[in-house]
Design a protein around this motif. Structure first.
Motif, PDB file in Angstrom:
ATOM      1  N   ASN A 181       0.838  -1.198   0.000  1.00 39.73           N
ATOM      2  CA  ASN A 181       0.000   0.000   0.000  1.00 39.73           C
ATOM      3  C   ASN A 181       0.878   1.256   0.000  1.00 39.73           C
ATOM      4  O   ASN A 181       1.824   1.359   0.777  1.00 39.73           O
ATOM      5  CB  ASN A 181      -0.902  -0.033   1.247  1.00 39.73           C
ATOM      6  CG  ASN A 181      -2.029   0.981   1.170  1.00 39.73           C
ATOM      7  OD1 ASN A 181      -1.798   2.177   1.055  1.00 39.73           O
ATOM      8  ND2 ASN A 181      -3.253   0.494   1.231  1.00 39.73           N
ATOM      9  N   ALA A 182       0.554   2.209  -0.891  1.00 40.91           N
ATOM     10  CA  ALA A 182       1.366   3.424  -1.005  1.00 40.91           C
ATOM     11  C   ALA A 182       1.331   4.241   0.290  1.00 40.91           C
ATOM     12  O   ALA A 182       2.219   5.047   0.543  1.00 40.91           O
ATOM     13  CB  ALA A 182       0.884   4.285  -2.182  1.00 40.91           C
ATOM     14  N   PHE A 183       0.279   4.050   1.068  1.00 38.06           N
ATOM     15  CA  PHE A 183       0.188   4.744   2.353  1.00 38.06           C
ATOM     16  C   PHE A 183       0.703   3.855   3.495  1.00 38.06           C
ATOM     17  O   PHE A 183       0.143   3.877   4.593  1.00 38.06           O
ATOM     18  CB  PHE A 183      -1.259   5.149   2.641  1.00 38.06           C
ATOM     19  CG  PHE A 183      -1.669   6.424   1.972  1.00 38.06           C
ATOM     20  CD1 PHE A 183      -1.367   7.659   2.531  1.00 38.06           C
ATOM     21  CD2 PHE A 183      -2.353   6.402   0.769  1.00 38.06           C
ATOM     22  CE1 PHE A 183      -1.749   8.827   1.915  1.00 38.06           C
ATOM     23  CE2 PHE A 183      -2.743   7.570   0.142  1.00 38.06           C
ATOM     24  CZ  PHE A 183      -2.443   8.788   0.716  1.00 38.06           C
ATOM     25  N   GLY A 205      -1.143   6.991   8.658  1.00 39.55           N
ATOM     26  CA  GLY A 205      -1.731   8.284   8.325  1.00 39.55           C
ATOM     27  C   GLY A 205      -1.422   9.320   9.380  1.00 39.55           C
ATOM     28  O   GLY A 205      -2.182  10.272   9.576  1.00 39.55           O
ATOM     29  N   THR A 206      -0.325   9.147  10.052  1.00 34.43           N
ATOM     30  CA  THR A 206       0.014  10.042  11.164  1.00 34.43           C
ATOM     31  C   THR A 206       1.206  10.948  10.827  1.00 34.43           C
ATOM     32  O   THR A 206       1.674  11.688  11.692  1.00 34.43           O
ATOM     33  CB  THR A 206       0.355   9.214  12.418  1.00 34.43           C
ATOM     34  OG1 THR A 206       1.264   8.177  12.036  1.00 34.43           O
ATOM     35  CG2 THR A 206      -0.888   8.591  13.014  1.00 34.43           C
ATOM     36  N   GLY A 207       1.690  10.824   9.576  1.00 37.70           N
ATOM     37  CA  GLY A 207       2.714  11.752   9.110  1.00 37.70           C
ATOM     38  C   GLY A 207       4.031  11.639   9.864  1.00 37.70           C
ATOM     39  O   GLY A 207       4.353  10.604  10.456  1.00 37.70           O
ATOM     40  N   ARG A 208       4.815  12.732   9.812  1.00 31.91           N
ATOM     41  CA  ARG A 208       6.131  12.737  10.458  1.00 31.91           C
ATOM     42  C   ARG A 208       6.045  12.551  11.973  1.00 31.91           C
ATOM     43  O   ARG A 208       6.873  11.837  12.561  1.00 31.91           O
ATOM     44  CB  ARG A 208       6.885  14.025  10.112  1.00 31.91           C
ATOM     45  CG  ARG A 208       7.481  13.992   8.702  1.00 31.91           C
ATOM     46  CD  ARG A 208       8.123  15.325   8.339  1.00 31.91           C
ATOM     47  NE  ARG A 208       7.102  16.350   8.204  1.00 31.91           N
ATOM     48  CZ  ARG A 208       6.635  16.787   7.029  1.00 31.91           C
ATOM     49  NH1 ARG A 208       7.110  16.308   5.904  1.00 31.91           N
ATOM     50  NH2 ARG A 208       5.704  17.713   6.978  1.00 31.91           N
ATOM     51  N   VAL A 211      -6.684   1.125  14.681  1.00 27.10           N
ATOM     52  CA  VAL A 211      -7.322   2.229  13.988  1.00 27.10           C
ATOM     53  C   VAL A 211      -6.269   3.086  13.270  1.00 27.10           C
ATOM     54  O   VAL A 211      -5.133   3.230  13.734  1.00 27.10           O
ATOM     55  CB  VAL A 211      -8.178   3.060  14.963  1.00 27.10           C
ATOM     56  CG1 VAL A 211      -7.295   3.810  15.943  1.00 27.10           C
ATOM     57  CG2 VAL A 211      -9.104   3.996  14.217  1.00 27.10           C
ATOM     58  N   ILE A 212      -6.658   3.612  12.110  1.00 26.83           N
ATOM     59  CA  ILE A 212      -5.766   4.438  11.296  1.00 26.83           C
ATOM     60  C   ILE A 212      -6.005   5.912  11.628  1.00 26.83           C
ATOM     61  O   ILE A 212      -7.120   6.319  11.916  1.00 26.83           O
ATOM     62  CB  ILE A 212      -6.054   4.199   9.798  1.00 26.83           C
ATOM     63  CG1 ILE A 212      -5.792   2.736   9.433  1.00 26.83           C
ATOM     64  CG2 ILE A 212      -5.226   5.114   8.908  1.00 26.83           C
ATOM     65  CD1 ILE A 212      -6.138   2.397   7.985  1.00 26.83           C
ATOM     66  N   GLY A 213      -4.938   6.697  11.586  1.00 29.25           N
ATOM     67  CA  GLY A 213      -5.107   8.150  11.629  1.00 29.25           C
ATOM     68  C   GLY A 213      -5.079   8.761  13.015  1.00 29.25           C
ATOM     69  O   GLY A 213      -5.405   9.926  13.174  1.00 29.25           O
ATOM     70  N   MET A 263     -10.124  -6.166   6.340  1.00 29.14           N
ATOM     71  CA  MET A 263      -9.121  -5.551   5.465  1.00 29.14           C
ATOM     72  C   MET A 263      -8.143  -6.609   4.974  1.00 29.14           C
ATOM     73  O   MET A 263      -6.938  -6.415   4.966  1.00 29.14           O
ATOM     74  CB  MET A 263      -8.328  -4.491   6.242  1.00 29.14           C
ATOM     75  CG  MET A 263      -8.603  -3.065   5.791  1.00 29.14           C
ATOM     76  SD  MET A 263      -7.346  -1.956   6.448  1.00 29.14           S
ATOM     77  CE  MET A 263      -8.028  -0.374   6.017  1.00 29.14           C
ATOM     78  N   THR A 289      -2.522  -0.643   5.477  1.00 26.23           N
ATOM     79  CA  THR A 289      -1.314   0.162   5.544  1.00 26.23           C
ATOM     80  C   THR A 289      -0.241  -0.479   6.408  1.00 26.23           C
ATOM     81  O   THR A 289       0.863   0.043   6.484  1.00 26.23           O
ATOM     82  CB  THR A 289      -1.686   1.500   6.184  1.00 26.23           C
ATOM     83  OG1 THR A 289      -2.426   1.234   7.391  1.00 26.23           O
ATOM     84  CG2 THR A 289      -2.556   2.309   5.250  1.00 26.23           C
ATOM     85  N   TYR A 345     -16.790   0.054  14.305  1.00 25.43           N
ATOM     86  CA  TYR A 345     -15.440  -0.269  14.781  1.00 25.43           C
ATOM     87  C   TYR A 345     -14.849   0.805  15.682  1.00 25.43           C
ATOM     88  O   TYR A 345     -14.168   0.508  16.631  1.00 25.43           O
ATOM     89  CB  TYR A 345     -14.530  -0.504  13.574  1.00 25.43           C
ATOM     90  CG  TYR A 345     -13.114  -0.860  13.909  1.00 25.43           C
ATOM     91  CD1 TYR A 345     -12.817  -1.778  14.926  1.00 25.43           C
ATOM     92  CD2 TYR A 345     -12.058  -0.290  13.224  1.00 25.43           C
ATOM     93  CE1 TYR A 345     -11.516  -2.124  15.221  1.00 25.43           C
ATOM     94  CE2 TYR A 345     -10.753  -0.632  13.516  1.00 25.43           C
ATOM     95  CZ  TYR A 345     -10.481  -1.534  14.512  1.00 25.43           C
ATOM     96  OH  TYR A 345      -9.184  -1.861  14.796  1.00 25.43           O
ATOM     97  N   ARG A 346     -15.137   2.085  15.351  1.00 31.60           N
ATOM     98  CA  ARG A 346     -14.508   3.130  16.157  1.00 31.60           C
ATOM     99  C   ARG A 346     -15.370   3.597  17.309  1.00 31.60           C
ATOM    100  O   ARG A 346     -14.941   4.409  18.123  1.00 31.60           O
ATOM    101  CB  ARG A 346     -14.187   4.337  15.274  1.00 31.60           C
ATOM    102  CG  ARG A 346     -13.201   4.005  14.170  1.00 31.60           C
ATOM    103  CD  ARG A 346     -12.416   5.229  13.805  1.00 31.60           C
ATOM    104  NE  ARG A 346     -13.262   6.419  13.860  1.00 31.60           N
ATOM    105  CZ  ARG A 346     -12.810   7.626  13.651  1.00 31.60           C
ATOM    106  NH1 ARG A 346     -11.544   7.836  13.377  1.00 31.60           N
ATOM    107  NH2 ARG A 346     -13.623   8.658  13.702  1.00 31.60           N
TER     108      ARG A 346
END
Lengths: 401, 401
Positions: free
Chosen positions: B52-54, B82-85, B116-118, B181, B227, B399-400
């Protein structure tokens, strides 16, 4: 259940195109499940059909009979698919009876079937009803036809457009059915569009194919495609003569595309179990194919669709779907994602000013746009889809029971 | 909910591989959600990661640290994707603390996250727990680790194999998590396998990639990929030395493949909302890629999966999915379809002797095979999948919350 969709209040009659409907108790009694469209002599007919290798018997027959076509015979409740040579013979018999009733040759009648796969048509009930279909033909029959071709649809789907070509009015009216087994290349989807314009068959075919790309080939409900899809365009030859070289052609193609897109969106609004109507707007792509690939990957993701059903701004699922799209040399660095006007991701990372409550407010709506910018070009594409709900499972688990 | 799956009664210890687990209340309190695997000095580690690119921060870090790896630090409850740097820095900080606790260099610790993502990792709760993880390492910790890495899994997943190489016993034990997933190329899937054999890293990598093709890359629950996926193989160097040129190598690869396939099937048996475990056996293909394409097209079809949930022998949906598989020059004339030993379709048509009650009896079982013969070659492939139920929607919609 349908999202912002109601039955059309009226559909404009098309001179030279008359419908009749009848009940034949094909799946259950008590409602019309046969529809017949008779076109004036001289009409032209174009069609786009499913590319499923298991295309049903009626698809094979209709595809071979476009030249000289005068009548379209449609039944709901049974797809006559996976029925082998006997099913092929059944479809021919239905056409034969319709031809006799209408005074046509059998090969001027095109059959269309939609419904359950793998069961023989109940000819004993259908043939007597077909024999009488010629008696009640009417240019006012579009809405009744839209109802007769429904299967799991909850709302009849139809639309009309009128355009002015050099001072002459041209009418386009179309109906469609479909709510499951929907994706590009159509699926369990039937659409019948007629215009009173005079158009050569090859030109009508070109116009239809152009309209399809931005309408029925830009929707997805569940990624499945069917054995029976067809979208037909008929020109009855009673109004202005149109051709690509003549003025008004682009107006006609635009109206046809616009009409087909309204029908296509209606199919998604009435998608099985749908509670949301979602527009996927992908931009910043190197080419349109790439934009479409990303849009359909997101549109087909069960995890995105269940999050949409829940109204849960679990944008990580959108990001994960974008990340697995078949895009070569894909870097996330330029990716931006927004829900309507709420920007969530920029340059591949969550924005510092993103507040989940804003995204939740967007996703609480019945209708919104997921905008994805790939940040690597100028091409764009729009795809429409629905969410995945308990009701989708119920409808498809209980469809035959 | 899991289909014919229970927790492993015991998992064989692997000399030189010790686990510790701890609770850090990453998503909710009250259960272990951290697991640490410490390997003896001299161990080799191979890994296969999501494409996955992400890909999440831990994936990028783990992928770069395979050489010299000594410890694997896993958390459930949060994917750090999805949490970046900032998320990347969080993963590095976790590894740094684990390294201090274990007396290693930071780049000898590989991070893995699932959940969970993000959302950012709760370092305030994780770091104190990580600091103490080194105190409780045990070769008997496999089952506790299998429990600690679960997210929506309902059953811990693990298996062991023992083989005899020239009179010397070699042990392989593995654990896995994952239930949504899921599709080829893995997804929200983590697997950790260790053996006490002595194997050079390049050879271990080759063995792992071969095993993956017929295990984790042959399953699909919902077509989504994540991811964070990773499948790791570790060789601690405490038992026989193995290499492709030496005797016993094929036995080792076969045992690794068999172990990975059991874990992969366990993931499908515990698929979100699954009520059926379905084997798709496609044969008669021109090559294996074609067989896999057909198997996955059927495995991903929501209409097939809802029919399986209903136990409804609506084989037309199987046929329609086969018909839309991306197979060039595909003719239906040679296609045969059977449910276990009930033959339904032969030479592209329903068999005269087919009785729906027979197929219904097969589909009433919790576990059966859909066999599809394309009738155009000798290649075959097997894929495992689950059905699509109300419960799948409920789990993923809630889920969340």
């Amino acid at each position: 259940m349908a999202v912002n969709l109601s039955a059309p209040e009226q559909l404009a009659p098309v001179a030279g195109a008359r419908w009749a409907t009848a009940p034949a108790a094909i799946k259950k009694p008590g409602h019309d499940d046969l529809a017949l469209l008779l076109l004036d002599a001289g009409a032209t007919v174009a069609g786009v059909f499913t590319r499923n290798a298991f295309a049903a018997a009626p698809v094979h027959i209709a595809r071979a009979r476009l030249a000289g076509a005068r009548a379209l015979l449609v039944n709901s409740g049974n797809a006559n698919a996976g029925t082998g040579r006997p099913g092929h013979a059944d479809a021919l018999a239905c056409c034969e009876h319709a031809a006799v009733a209408l005074g046509l040759e059998a090969d001027q009648v095109l059959p269309f079937s939609t419904g359950v796969i793998g069961q023989r048509l109940p000819l004993d009930r259908m043939i007597p009803a077909i024999d009488r279909l010629g008696d009640e033909l009417s240019e006012a029959g579009w809405l009744a036809a839209a109802r007769a071709i429904m299967t799991t649809d909850t709302v009849p789907k139809g639309a009309s457009r009128m355009i002015d070509i050099d001072g002459e009015r041209v009418v386009l009216t179309g109906i469609a059915k479909g709510s499951g087994m929907i994706r590009p290349d159509m699926a369990t989807m039937l659409a019948f569009i007629a215009t009173d314009a005079t158009i050569a068959q090859a030109d009508l075919d070109a116009a239809l194919r152009e309209a399809m790309a931005r309408s029925f080939n830009s929707i997805s409900v569940d990624g499945d495609t069917s054995t029976n899809d067809a979208c037909m365009a008929c020109a009855t030859g009673r109004a202005a003569t149109l051709s690509p070289a003549a003025p008004g052609w682009r107006d006609f193609v635009a109206a046809l595309t616009d009409l087909a897109a309204e029908l296509a969106r209606a199919v998604v609004r009435d998608a099985e179990g749908a509670t949301r109507f979602i527009t996927l707007a992908v931009g910043g792509a190197r080419d349109e194919a790439e934009a479409r690939a990303v849009a359909f990957t997101v549109a087909h993701s069960p995890l995105v669709k269940t999050a949409c059903f829940a109204g849960d701004p679990n944008w990580g699922r959108i990001l994960a779907a974008v990340g697995r799209a078949p895009v070569p040399d894909f870097s996330i660095d330029g990716v931006a994602i927004a829900l309507d006007d709420v920007a969530i991701v920029a340059e591949g990372e969550p924005r510092a000013d993103y507040a989940e409550a804003d995204a939740a407010a967007v996703m609480a709506q019945a209708e919104y746009t997921i905008a994805i910018d790939l940040g690597r070009g100028d091409a764009a594409s729009t795809v429409w889809t629905s969410d995945l709900s308990y009701e989708y499972v119920r409808i498809n688990a209980e469809y035959r029971s």
